[in-house]
Design a protein around this motif. Structure first.
Motif, PDB file in Angstrom:
ATOM      1  N   TYR A 195      -2.148   7.666   1.261  1.00  0.00           N
ATOM      2  CA  TYR A 195      -2.977   6.706   0.534  1.00  0.00           C
ATOM      3  C   TYR A 195      -4.422   6.941   0.931  1.00  0.00           C
ATOM      4  O   TYR A 195      -4.796   6.728   2.082  1.00  0.00           O
ATOM      5  CB  TYR A 195      -2.549   5.279   0.867  1.00  0.00           C
ATOM      6  CG  TYR A 195      -3.391   4.188   0.227  1.00  0.00           C
ATOM      7  CD1 TYR A 195      -4.051   4.371  -0.984  1.00  0.00           C
ATOM      8  CD2 TYR A 195      -3.501   2.932   0.849  1.00  0.00           C
ATOM      9  CE1 TYR A 195      -4.806   3.359  -1.562  1.00  0.00           C
ATOM     10  CE2 TYR A 195      -4.249   1.914   0.271  1.00  0.00           C
ATOM     11  CZ  TYR A 195      -4.900   2.134  -0.927  1.00  0.00           C
ATOM     12  OH  TYR A 195      -5.656   1.127  -1.499  1.00  0.00           O
TER      13      TYR A 195
ATOM     14  N   GLU B  40      -0.792  -2.959  -3.023  1.00  0.00           N
ATOM     15  CA  GLU B  40      -1.372  -2.267  -1.885  1.00  0.00           C
ATOM     16  C   GLU B  40      -0.567  -2.541  -0.614  1.00  0.00           C
ATOM     17  O   GLU B  40      -0.378  -1.651   0.219  1.00  0.00           O
ATOM     18  CB  GLU B  40      -2.827  -2.660  -1.674  1.00  0.00           C
ATOM     19  CG  GLU B  40      -3.465  -1.858  -0.539  1.00  0.00           C
ATOM     20  CD  GLU B  40      -4.934  -2.149  -0.338  1.00  0.00           C
ATOM     21  OE1 GLU B  40      -5.753  -1.259  -0.579  1.00  0.00           O
ATOM     22  OE2 GLU B  40      -5.246  -3.286   0.086  1.00  0.00           O
TER      23      GLU B  40
ATOM     24  N   LEU C   9       2.237  -0.275  -0.708  1.00  0.00           N
ATOM     25  CA  LEU C   9       1.801   1.102  -0.458  1.00  0.00           C
ATOM     26  C   LEU C   9       1.546   1.346   1.021  1.00  0.00           C
ATOM     27  O   LEU C   9       1.877   2.413   1.555  1.00  0.00           O
ATOM     28  CB  LEU C   9       0.548   1.406  -1.284  1.00  0.00           C
ATOM     29  CG  LEU C   9      -0.028   2.821  -1.183  1.00  0.00           C
ATOM     30  CD1 LEU C   9       1.034   3.884  -1.404  1.00  0.00           C
ATOM     31  CD2 LEU C   9      -1.169   2.998  -2.191  1.00  0.00           C
TER      32      LEU C   9
ATOM     33  N   ALA D 194       3.294   4.436   3.075  1.00  0.00           N
ATOM     34  CA  ALA D 194       2.457   5.584   3.423  1.00  0.00           C
ATOM     35  C   ALA D 194       2.771   6.132   4.811  1.00  0.00           C
ATOM     36  O   ALA D 194       3.005   5.376   5.763  1.00  0.00           O
ATOM     37  CB  ALA D 194       0.986   5.189   3.335  1.00  0.00           C
TER      38      ALA D 194
END
Length: 411
Positions: free
Chosen positions: A136, A156, A159, A163
């Motif tokens: 990311y 987010e 994510l 990640a």
């Protein structure tokens, strides 16, 4: 599968230790828009790992299709054209994007890849993929931009959980995100100094303008203080103000139209040095609002690479590293005063300032940034492989025991 398990492989105990061969990148920015961080970083990483750059969909097509473009050596752009009407990586496009991407991956025989995200909104588009890892690159606080999608914050968070490694586009953004991931690294904007040193000829679009000449290059959107630009132009009608860059997300009718403001639109990255080297003072006229709270302007170092002085508003990622060589002011009157002081410098003062900014530029480059990112990805890949080795060893041991037991059974 993104974000928790990785596709159909998660349903059975198969482990493959393998090296990454490709980067598949999901981006909200188009490759042929303003040449900035994604293009600088990925064009360099493509020398090591071929890059597929998947742009957000173009809505309103007569049929769902994938446009393929060669953008740079080792970089292929996949641009989805979809029948849906929504803009961006909208949930409406999920099934179509997944289908088009999966088909093209199969057609090209792409295997052993990592996924790189520039926007969390693309996370659902990659759910069916089986990457070896996830990157990311958080270059902006997208949730603070005008008309940001309400699901962006939650996406987010997901994510961050997925990640393997996270990069941020500046120190202030890093400080805001650093507690959200255990493997997060700060990579502020950098510069290709050699490129900007080459623009010694004035650009024809501005060559006929008088002096002194003040300039800005970059996207012109809600982050630009248009009142400051108008005030600066009104206070000094004999100064020429050159604004280079595309207008985005604001009504062009809102741009101040004074005789000494010249809106030249989007220009190629190749031409930027010719523009900047034709300016007497460079401008960083950013509004101070939520959308600029965490920005790390690329043009700060690009101005310096051209050897040019600049004036900025109080953007944190300009003030903290460069406040000693970039005057900071909040309004048109302050900009006028700072520009007058710059224009009145003696040759000795000019030489001293040129030396100071040259020292700053010498300490950074996009080559170094991309190399450091590649090393962190390689480390994350090695860590992932190391964590899988015990499982592989256990399976091998079980198979050996099973084979041994089978050999002892009388026939």
């Amino acid at each position: 599968m993104i974000p928790v398990v990785r596709g159909p492989m998660a349903s059975r105990p198969v482990f493959r230790i393998r090296a990454m061969k490709n980067l598949i990148v999901f981006s909200h920015l188009r490759w042929n828009f303003v040449y900035q961080r994604p293009q600088h970083v990925l064009s360099r990483l493509a020398q090591r790992w071929p890059v597929v750059f998947i742009e957000e969909p173009v809505p309103g097509s007569d049929k769902d299709r994938l446009e393929l473009l060669t953008a740079a050596p080792g970089v292929e752009v996949w641009r989805p054209h979809l029948r849906g009407a929504a803009h961006g990586f909208h949930a409406e496009h999920k099934a179509a994007v997944q289908r088009l991407v999966a088909r093209q991956i199969a057609l090209q025989g792409i295997t052993d890849y990592w996924i790189w995200f520039y926007t969390p909104l693309a996370l659902p588009m990659a759910e069916q993929l089986e990457p070896g890892g996830v990157v990311y690159d958080c270059m902006d606080e997208l949730s603070a931009f005008r008309d940001a999608a309400k699901e962006l914050v939650n996406q987010e968070t997901a994510l961050f959980r997925s990640a393997d490694v996270v990069f941020t586009g500046g120190r202030s953004l890093y400080n805001a995100k650093r507690k959200r991931h255990s493997n997060i690294h700060c990579f502020p904007s950098s510069v290709d100094a050699l490129h900007f040193r080459g623009g010694i000829q004035d650009h024809p679009s501005q060559a006929g303008l008088g002096r002194p000449r003040l300039g800005y290059c970059g996207v012109i959107d809600e982050r630009i203080d248009l009142e400051l630009i108008a005030g600066l132009a009104a206070a000094r009608p004999e100064w020429r103000i050159v604004m280079v860059g595309p207008t985005a997300k604001i009504d062009p009718a809102l741009l101040p139209r004074l005789p000494n403001i010249h809106w030249l639109g989007q220009q190629s990255y190749q031409d930027l040095p010719a523009f900047i080297n034709g300016w007497d003072v460079c401008l960083l006229p950013f509004a101070l609002n939520e959308s600029t709270r965490f920005i790390s302007p690329t043009k700060t170092l690009e101005y310096m690479a051209c050897g040019k002085p600049s004036v900025s508003t109080a953007i944190r990622d300009v003030v903290e590293p460069y406040g000693h060589i970039v005057p900071i002011h909040s309004d048109a009157a302050g900009f006028v005063s700072a520009c007058e002081a710059i224009l009145a410098r003696s040759p000795a003062q000019q030489e001293e300032h040129a030396l100071a900014i040259a020292q700053v530029v010498s300490r950074t480059s996009w080559d170094a940034t991309a190399a450091a990112m590649a090393e962190l990805i390689a480390q994350a890949e090695a860590a992932r492989e190391a964590s899988e080795l015990p499982a592989v060893a256990n399976i091998a041991a079980e198979l050996a025991r099973a084979a041994s037991a089978s050999a002892l059974v009388p026939t």
